[in-house]
Design an enzyme around this catalytic site. Sequence first.
Site, PDB file in Angstrom:
ATOM      1  N   SER A  89     -92.375 -46.808 -49.683  1.00 33.47           N
ATOM      2  CA  SER A  89     -93.041 -46.202 -50.681  1.00 33.47           C
ATOM      3  C   SER A  89     -93.583 -44.928 -50.143  1.00 33.47           C
ATOM      4  O   SER A  89     -94.151 -44.585 -49.486  1.00 33.47           O
ATOM      5  CB  SER A  89     -94.394 -47.051 -51.019  1.00 33.47           C
ATOM      6  OG  SER A  89     -95.004 -46.729 -52.316  1.00 33.47           O
ATOM      7  N   GLY A  90     -93.052 -43.844 -51.340  1.00 38.02           N
ATOM      8  CA  GLY A  90     -93.456 -42.492 -51.228  1.00 38.02           C
ATOM      9  C   GLY A  90     -92.560 -41.596 -50.383  1.00 38.02           C
ATOM     10  O   GLY A  90     -92.481 -40.443 -49.985  1.00 38.02           O
ATOM     11  N   THR A  94     -86.494 -42.610 -55.584  1.00 43.95           N
ATOM     12  CA  THR A  94     -86.225 -42.344 -56.953  1.00 43.95           C
ATOM     13  C   THR A  94     -85.527 -40.816 -56.934  1.00 43.95           C
ATOM     14  O   THR A  94     -84.862 -40.649 -57.594  1.00 43.95           O
ATOM     15  CB  THR A  94     -87.674 -42.387 -57.702  1.00 43.95           C
ATOM     16  OG1 THR A  94     -87.811 -43.728 -57.404  1.00 43.95           O
ATOM     17  CG2 THR A  94     -87.226 -42.328 -59.188  1.00 43.95           C
ATOM     18  N   ASN A 142     -98.843 -45.074 -51.761  1.00 44.35           N
ATOM     19  CA  ASN A 142     -98.487 -44.226 -52.635  1.00 44.35           C
ATOM     20  C   ASN A 142     -98.855 -44.338 -54.082  1.00 44.35           C
ATOM     21  O   ASN A 142     -99.053 -45.601 -54.566  1.00 44.35           O
ATOM     22  CB  ASN A 142     -96.834 -44.471 -52.831  1.00 44.35           C
ATOM     23  CG  ASN A 142     -95.925 -43.610 -53.765  1.00 44.35           C
ATOM     24  OD1 ASN A 142     -96.457 -42.473 -54.012  1.00 44.35           O
ATOM     25  ND2 ASN A 142     -94.682 -44.101 -54.049  1.00 44.35           N
ATOM     26  N   SER A 145     -95.811 -46.167 -56.852  1.00 41.94           N
ATOM     27  CA  SER A 145     -94.994 -47.084 -55.882  1.00 41.94           C
ATOM     28  C   SER A 145     -94.001 -47.848 -57.015  1.00 41.94           C
ATOM     29  O   SER A 145     -94.702 -48.396 -57.648  1.00 41.94           O
ATOM     30  CB  SER A 145     -95.510 -47.832 -54.879  1.00 41.94           C
ATOM     31  OG  SER A 145     -94.756 -48.768 -54.427  1.00 41.94           O
ATOM     32  N   SER A 146     -92.809 -47.965 -56.670  1.00 41.66           N
ATOM     33  CA  SER A 146     -91.830 -48.839 -57.562  1.00 41.66           C
ATOM     34  C   SER A 146     -92.191 -50.285 -56.968  1.00 41.66           C
ATOM     35  O   SER A 146     -92.048 -50.710 -55.900  1.00 41.66           O
ATOM     36  CB  SER A 146     -90.433 -48.483 -57.415  1.00 41.66           C
ATOM     37  OG  SER A 146     -90.254 -47.289 -58.028  1.00 41.66           O
ATOM     38  N   GLY A 386     -88.633 -50.527 -49.614  1.00 39.97           N
ATOM     39  CA  GLY A 386     -88.120 -50.812 -48.163  1.00 39.97           C
ATOM     40  C   GLY A 386     -89.126 -51.739 -47.429  1.00 39.97           C
ATOM     41  O   GLY A 386     -89.847 -52.384 -48.031  1.00 39.97           O
ATOM     42  N   GLU A 388     -91.783 -53.700 -45.511  1.00 41.95           N
ATOM     43  CA  GLU A 388     -93.095 -53.451 -45.421  1.00 41.95           C
ATOM     44  C   GLU A 388     -93.813 -54.194 -44.305  1.00 41.95           C
ATOM     45  O   GLU A 388     -93.452 -55.150 -44.060  1.00 41.95           O
ATOM     46  CB  GLU A 388     -93.786 -53.842 -47.069  1.00 41.95           C
ATOM     47  CG  GLU A 388     -93.194 -52.849 -47.738  1.00 41.95           C
ATOM     48  CD  GLU A 388     -94.117 -53.290 -49.256  1.00 41.95           C
ATOM     49  OE1 GLU A 388     -93.803 -52.392 -50.343  1.00 41.95           O
ATOM     50  OE2 GLU A 388     -94.631 -54.258 -49.473  1.00 41.95           O
TER      51      GLU A 388
END
Length: 640
Positions: A89-90, A94, A142, A145-146, A386, A388
Amino acid sequence: MYNIKCRHVKALPYTRTGDMIIAVNPYQWITDLYTDQKRKHYAQKLVWEPSETDPREQLAPHVYETSALSYKGMAHDGLNQSILVSGESGAGKTETVKICMNHIASVQEGPGQSSETSPVVQRIIDSNPVLEAFGNAKTRRNDNSSRFGKYLQLQFDHAGGIRSVSKLVGSKCEVFLLEKNRVAQHEDPERTFHIFYEIVAAPDSVKKGIWDGLAGTTNESFKYVGASETTHIEGESDAEWFSKVCKTLKFVGIDDDDLQKFLRAICIVLQTGNITFGGDSEKSEITSGKELTALAGLMGIPEADLSPALTVRTMATKGETYKVPLSPDSAKEGADALAKEIYGKIFLWVVKAINGKTCAEEAAAAAGKPLGPKKFGLIGLLDIFGFESFPVNRFAQLCINYANEKLQQKFTEDIFKAVMEEYKFEGIPLDEIKYDDNTDVLALIEGRTGLCALLNEECVRPKGSGEGFVNKALAANKNSPALFANKTDKMSFGVIHYAGRVYYDAENFVDSNKDTLPTDLEDAACKCTNSIIANAFNFEKYQAAAGAGGKKGAPKRQKSNIMAPTVWTKYKTQLSHLMTSLYATQSKYIRCIKPNTVKKPLKMEHKTSVEQLRYAGIVAGVTISRSAFPNRFGQFRGLC
């Protein structure tokens, strides 16, 4: 690590290793990296100028090479492509997907291409605020975050052949692995999905037009939302984002009555979280009368029908039907399950609406010009969370890491295949390559006595628990090299992933995995006067009846949903579908790295960056290449 740091501090975010691009988030827009001239240069060298040598030897590493080569593989070689963009995340996934999309659109214009953004790409970018509002949330790492996976397929109408120009005519977005549990629970300082904060932050005049009960509310008015110190995401307030989301919804055809119903469906999810239950362990009762009245009004269902649906479960046997009172905890679980299921369905509904504006077949059908059976050339872009590993890892982290294990397996196979093909092309004999794969981990997770099967089994036990699951998992997989016990915590277990050891806290595993919506609540949703919700639930029941051999017409009532698919079962099915799609393509990889936690340019934190290189499978990929290198080195030395 040394290479990417040297480049990062010089504002060079891209590094190449083999066929893979490592993209380090620069936390700044580097204008000279994305000029029209540079876009044309990469397209010309990699697509439109035939060369017997690898043209990348004269090109600096860039994501443009990934997008250009993907277009070439699709248009010239006739092979569907996929670009797998991953990272924590971050890390900039995207944004990287957007850059690739824009470049692919410019490449498809052919030599002398226009610098204008493709209308198809522009429609995709314009629809992004809605996907982010419903699928993104603030996490510890983040603010945006998606919490879902997105596989975007660009559709090309092409004739094929060398130097042919394939035109971008549409796109189709598939979403999967949505973290629905976040609807009902999140930890501070995290937030639930953005859309909830955005609708609460709207002006009161707008909120009153959606639902009278929404006017005057704050984040604290809804238990699913709660207080949050974060009021701005990427520099814009929640109210500003709400305005953007509404504009985008109108752009994809959700306007007037449909927009009103859609926003009220979100309010139904919010209001469901405010229902509270009391009573004893044998029988529950609703202790929030006003909240129940508000929810019943929103759903268009009489309180006398909604109340028992929340507190009683109807059980059906072969000879009779009877009602069983629920405990307060079970009733609360049912209400949360209803909220999560509604949210998941309205998310899919809006994605379908977006596809209706961007998908070539659906857009043509809506215009009254159906394309008929037509096969497109495809370039898929996968934007997925990704690997985690947090101080405390829960059910969501195991699901995410399972997905990454499946992707790592494909990555390993692709790297291995590339090495083999390179040696074969160069005529160099290659002995057996030995390397560590992740077969043991996948067997542990998805095997017959693996974590998935045992957790599902624990979920149907009357008193299933996290500790019971851990005990069974350790006993059934005592010979697995990928599983180990936590000697200081019976509620925890460890898995040796390709990226390293991770401990998982199983305390809420059983509750998180249950995705069974009581039949009474399912029936209530089917009777909801909000047509978006009612149609989605009725269609699912119809499909279930048809799949069970039912005849067309009204679906049969389910006898019991105690064996309904769990979160993990659905997750595994979605992941299997994704992997089938990916294996049908020629894949290319972009690994995104988050260089520091303070989001500052030209700064790199070593420990976390090295961890990400490992999590991205880059270390494993280098290991495979290195294991064969001595043979190749000896061959070249003999030629020198």
